[in-house]
Design a protein around this motif. Structure first.
Motif, short mmCIF file in Angstrom:
data_model
loop_
_atom_site.label_atom_id
_atom_site.label_comp_id
_atom_site.label_asym_id
_atom_site.label_seq_id
_atom_site.Cartn_x
_atom_site.Cartn_y
_atom_site.Cartn_z
N THR A 56 0.23 8.44 -9.79
CA THR A 56 -0.64 7.31 -9.45
C THR A 56 -0.14 6.05 -10.12
OG1 THR A 56 -2.51 8.84 -9.29
CG2 THR A 56 -3.02 6.50 -9.51
N LEU A 57 -0.18 4.94 -9.39
CA LEU A 57 0.28 3.64 -9.89
C LEU A 57 -0.89 2.69 -10.08
CD1 LEU A 57 3.36 3.00 -7.60
CD2 LEU A 57 3.40 3.67 -9.99
N VAL A 58 -0.72 1.78 -11.03
CA VAL A 58 -1.64 0.66 -11.22
C VAL A 58 -0.81 -0.60 -11.05
CG1 VAL A 58 -3.24 -0.48 -12.78
CG2 VAL A 58 -3.03 2.01 -12.84
N ILE A 59 -1.10 -1.37 -9.99
CA ILE A 59 -0.29 -2.55 -9.66
C ILE A 59 -1.14 -3.80 -9.83
CG2 ILE A 59 0.93 -3.76 -7.81
CD1 ILE A 59 1.56 -1.02 -6.61
N GLN A 60 -0.56 -4.77 -10.56
CA GLN A 60 -1.19 -6.09 -10.67
C GLN A 60 -0.31 -7.08 -9.90
OE1 GLN A 60 -1.39 -8.20 -14.50
NE2 GLN A 60 -3.54 -8.61 -14.01
N LYS A 61 -0.94 -7.83 -9.00
CA LYS A 61 -0.21 -8.79 -8.18
C LYS A 61 -0.05 -10.12 -8.90
CE LYS A 61 -1.83 -7.04 -3.74
NZ LYS A 61 -2.52 -7.44 -2.50
N LYS A 62 0.99 -10.86 -8.49
CA LYS A 62 1.23 -12.19 -9.04
C LYS A 62 0.12 -13.15 -8.60
CE LYS A 62 6.24 -11.82 -9.24
NZ LYS A 62 7.51 -12.28 -8.72
N PRO A 63 -0.12 -14.20 -9.39
CA PRO A 63 -1.16 -15.17 -9.00
C PRO A 63 -0.71 -16.00 -7.80
CG PRO A 63 -0.03 -15.92 -10.96
CD PRO A 63 0.49 -14.54 -10.67
N LEU A 64 -1.67 -16.38 -6.99
CA LEU A 64 -1.37 -17.21 -5.83
C LEU A 64 -1.09 -18.65 -6.25
CD1 LEU A 64 -4.06 -15.84 -3.37
CD2 LEU A 64 -1.63 -15.26 -3.48
N GLU A 82 8.66 0.38 3.46
CA GLU A 82 9.30 -0.17 4.64
C GLU A 82 9.86 -1.54 4.28
OE1 GLU A 82 6.92 -1.89 7.99
OE2 GLU A 82 7.71 -0.09 9.00
N GLU A 83 11.16 -1.66 4.22
CA GLU A 83 11.86 -2.89 3.84
C GLU A 83 11.28 -3.47 2.55
OE1 GLU A 83 12.22 -5.59 7.10
OE2 GLU A 83 12.99 -4.04 8.44
N GLU A 84 10.58 -4.59 2.62
CA GLU A 84 10.04 -5.25 1.43
C GLU A 84 8.55 -4.95 1.21
OE1 GLU A 84 11.73 -7.12 -0.91
OE2 GLU A 84 13.49 -6.37 0.16
N LEU A 85 8.00 -3.98 1.92
CA LEU A 85 6.60 -3.60 1.76
C LEU A 85 6.49 -2.20 1.18
CD1 LEU A 85 4.89 -4.76 5.08
CD2 LEU A 85 4.60 -5.74 2.82
N ILE A 86 5.52 -2.03 0.33
CA ILE A 86 5.21 -0.72 -0.21
C ILE A 86 3.76 -0.41 0.16
CG2 ILE A 86 4.59 -1.65 -2.46
CD1 ILE A 86 5.75 0.88 -3.68
N ILE A 95 -3.12 0.27 1.56
CA ILE A 95 -2.90 -1.16 1.36
C ILE A 95 -1.40 -1.41 1.34
CG2 ILE A 95 -3.20 -3.08 -0.25
CD1 ILE A 95 -5.69 -1.67 -1.29
N SER A 96 -0.96 -2.47 2.02
CA SER A 96 0.45 -2.87 1.96
C SER A 96 0.61 -3.95 0.91
CB SER A 96 0.93 -3.36 3.32
OG SER A 96 0.23 -4.52 3.70
N VAL A 97 1.60 -3.76 0.04
CA VAL A 97 1.87 -4.71 -1.05
C VAL A 97 3.33 -5.14 -0.94
CG1 VAL A 97 1.94 -5.02 -3.56
CG2 VAL A 97 0.20 -3.53 -2.54
N PRO A 98 3.59 -6.44 -0.75
CA PRO A 98 4.98 -6.91 -0.75
C PRO A 98 5.60 -6.74 -2.14
CG PRO A 98 3.49 -8.57 0.17
CD PRO A 98 2.64 -7.50 -0.44
N LEU A 99 6.85 -6.31 -2.18
CA LEU A 99 7.51 -6.07 -3.46
C LEU A 99 7.60 -7.35 -4.31
CD1 LEU A 99 10.37 -3.63 -2.46
CD2 LEU A 99 8.37 -3.13 -3.84
N PHE A 100 7.80 -8.49 -3.66
CA PHE A 100 7.93 -9.74 -4.42
C PHE A 100 6.61 -10.19 -5.05
CE2 PHE A 100 6.93 -11.05 -0.10
CZ PHE A 100 5.92 -11.97 -0.29
N SER A 101 5.48 -9.62 -4.62
CA SER A 101 4.19 -10.05 -5.16
C SER A 101 3.72 -9.20 -6.35
CB SER A 101 3.12 -10.00 -4.06
OG SER A 101 2.81 -8.66 -3.75
#
Length: 115
Positions: A56-64, A82-86, A95-101
């Motif tokens: 299990t992962l805990v992901i925090q996204k970058k601020p907008l 898939e490419e740049e989406l996880i 939920i789809s999370v872009p790798l750069f975010s």
């Protein structure tokens, strides 16, 4: 004429301020905080380990923007890439999370209830 005691009702004013302090302390401990920014190599390393171990992962996204508050963490297992989406499968949805975010990612360890 005799006086009828109101019991605990007359003490409610004394408990109110202490109760407010306790509630403030609980809110401070539950506020989301920004975690340390990870490099892309570290993020990829954690993600590849999580894929291998199905952890299990805990992901925090970058601020907008610069003065934004942290969003709630995304907690779940990797469902696909898939490419740049996880794609993360949470308890209720995918939920789809872009790798750069991704700002920070951690593997969640399961603590044994019998320790």
């Amino acid at each position: 004429m005799t006086y009828q005691d109101r019991g605990i009702k007359k003490w409610q004013g004394f408990f109110l301020s202490e109760h407010n302090e306790q509630m403030d302390q609980q809110q401070d401990s539950t506020k989301l905080k920004w975690r340390k920014t990870m490099s892309s190599e570290c993020i990829e390393s954690v993600l590849s380990t999580a894929i291998t171990h199905q952890s299990t992962l805990v992901i925090q996204k970058k601020p907008l923007n610069d003065d934004a508050f942290p969003e709630p963490d995304v907690v779940g297992k990797i469902a696909g890439v898939e490419e740049e989406l996880i794609y993360i499968r949470t308890a209720t949805e995918v939920i789809s999370v872009p790798l750069f975010s991704i700002l920070n990612v951690e593997e969640r360890t399961v603590e044994k209830w019998y320790k």
